[in-house]
Write an enzyme that holds these catalytic residues in place. Structure first.
Site, PDB file in Angstrom:
ATOM      1  N   GLY A  17     -39.108 -26.596  52.757  1.00  0.00           N
ATOM      2  CA  GLY A  17     -38.352 -25.825  53.739  1.00  0.00           C
ATOM      3  C   GLY A  17     -38.164 -24.389  53.261  1.00  0.00           C
ATOM      4  N   CYS A  18     -37.803 -23.538  54.194  1.00  0.00           N
ATOM      5  CA  CYS A  18     -37.689 -22.104  53.883  1.00  0.00           C
ATOM      6  C   CYS A  18     -36.566 -21.856  52.873  1.00  0.00           C
ATOM      7  CB  CYS A  18     -37.463 -21.307  55.156  1.00  0.00           C
ATOM      8  SG  CYS A  18     -36.175 -21.979  56.234  1.00  0.00           S
ATOM      9  N   TYR A  19     -35.365 -22.354  53.137  1.00  0.00           N
ATOM     10  CA  TYR A  19     -34.265 -22.158  52.180  1.00  0.00           C
ATOM     11  C   TYR A  19     -34.574 -22.835  50.830  1.00  0.00           C
ATOM     12  CZ  TYR A  19     -31.020 -20.871  56.092  1.00  0.00           C
ATOM     13  OH  TYR A  19     -30.375 -20.296  57.163  1.00  0.00           O
TER      14      TYR A  19
END
Ligand code: NDP
Ligand code: X2W
Length: 334
Positions: free
Chosen positions: A153-155
């Site tokens: 995921g991005c985070y």
């Protein structure tokens, strides 16, 4: 040339993938797909994303018969929602394709996690076992053999790139959980219209406090608990994370700097700051994760910045493909 299919090509990460694959010397786009019911089927991707005009003027095709698309592809990027990827990945794998999934459908090897955080019952535990988590800087050996890559995921990408060198070198005290405060641009929520993401509604606000699915994703892969609080900001793209930790007594700034430089000396997509801290404007539109830090006594504050659509998604997916097939790690990315 690897024949490459992008599913979910009309979305934000799909369009970024099209841009990278188009200019890749060893991969070519054989098809761009959207859902069977898509109102964009038949349109050119460059009409939806004019930055691709004159470069990728290919039509978006409805994904009617998966087997037909699979037969024409060596590699598939799934830039689709979690449930869609969950269902499509096994079909493309059975057809012999190598699959890079940008969704969360195969990131954590725990079916109960999917029930709690994604609201669906995972049907493919064997594939969860087999999937390689594509945090590219740390997984190059496993990626070489991978058939299914779960792109982080991005985070979690920025958080783990910052925290992993410290955790692996046992520099943090276990008594204080790292505290990750993260702000994302609105493109993190995808291209589909929603009231909560509309111009007049977005300001700066935390969301998903204690409940966001990226907290367990980060904890599962780091092997340590964290406090993670995402915020939505009123800008289009980019993620900035400020991460507060406590060092073990006696750990110096030099040891922290050394842990980072040992981890990333030969990793071109992580840029370390010797002075100052990263800002979004230096990473938006680029495939890097920038990391800086400051130490005072036992307190460590790190700042990590990336473009959520690039190092947080499409660029990392292509980086994983480069490592998987033995191309240069940054091919087509920089
Ligand atoms: N945006 C971000 O910053 C990041 C996103 N991700 C993940 O990547 C994935 C894609 O995200 P993003 O690009 O933002 O999403 P978007 O909402 O922008 O795009 C989704 C795409 O999927 C297509 N689609 C929807 N249903 C199907 C289906 N059944 N079969 C084929 N295609 C379908 C949509 O087109 P249509 O509806 O017209 O069919 C569209 O092209 C998601 O899982 C997301 O969680 C990961 C990291 C960062
Ligand atoms: C701003 C915003 O809404 N961001 C998304 C994160 C998107 C992403 O990268 O994550 P997944 O692939 O795990 O969905 C969110 O918080 O749900």
């Amino acid at each position: 040339m690897l024949k490459t299919l992008i599913v979910g090509a009309s979305g934000y990460t799909g369009a970024e993938l099209a841009n990278y694959i188009h200019r890749h010397p060893c991969m070519n786009i054989t098809a761009l797909a959207v859902s069977a019911q898509s109102t964009d089927a038949g349109k050119l991707i460059s009409d939806l994303h004019p930055q691709l005009k004159g470069r990728v003027d290919l039509p978006l095709q409805p994904l009617l018969e998966v087997s037909e698309f699979a037969a024409a592809a060596d590699v598939v990027f799934l830039a689709t929602a979690h449930e869609v990827s969950h269902d499509l990945a096994p079909l493309f794998l059975q057809a012999g394709c190598v699959v890079f999934d940008l969704s969360g459908a195969y990131r954590v090897n725990d079916t109960a996690f999917y029930h709690t955080y994604y609201g669906f019952t995972h049907q493919h535990p064997a594939l969860l076992e087999q999937a390689v988590y594509g945090l590219a800087e740390w997984q190059s050996a496993k990626l070489k053999e991978a058939k299914l890559v779960a792109v982080p995921g991005c985070y979690p990408t920025a958080a783990q790139l910052a925290l992993k060198p410290l955790i692996d070198n046992s520099l943090l005290t276990p008594e204080q959980w790292p505290v990750i405060n993260a702000i994302s641009g609105v493109s993190g929520a995808g291209r589909k219209a929603a009231l909560s993401n509309s111009f007049c509604e977005v300001s700066l606000q935390p969301y998903g406090i204690f409940t966001h699915r990226h907290q367990p994703e980060i904890s599962a892969h780091l092997g340590t608990e964290v406090i993670f609080t995402p915020h939505l900001g009123n800008f289009a793209r980019g993620i900035l994370e400020t991460i507060t930790c406590r060092l073990k007594p006696g750990v110096s700034q030099t040891q922290v700097a050394q842990a980072f430089s040992e981890a990333y000396a030969d990793k071109p997509l992580v840029r370390l700051y010797e002075k100052g801290v990263p800002a979004l404007k230096n990473v938006v539109g680029l495939p890097y994760c920038d990391i800086g830090f400051a130490v005072q006594d036992e307190h460590l504050i790190m700042v990590a910045a990336e473009d959520n659509l690039l190092k947080g998604a499409a660029a990392q997916a292509v980086q994983c493909a480069n490592l998987r097939f033995g191309f240069h790690e940054t091919e087509s990315l920089i």
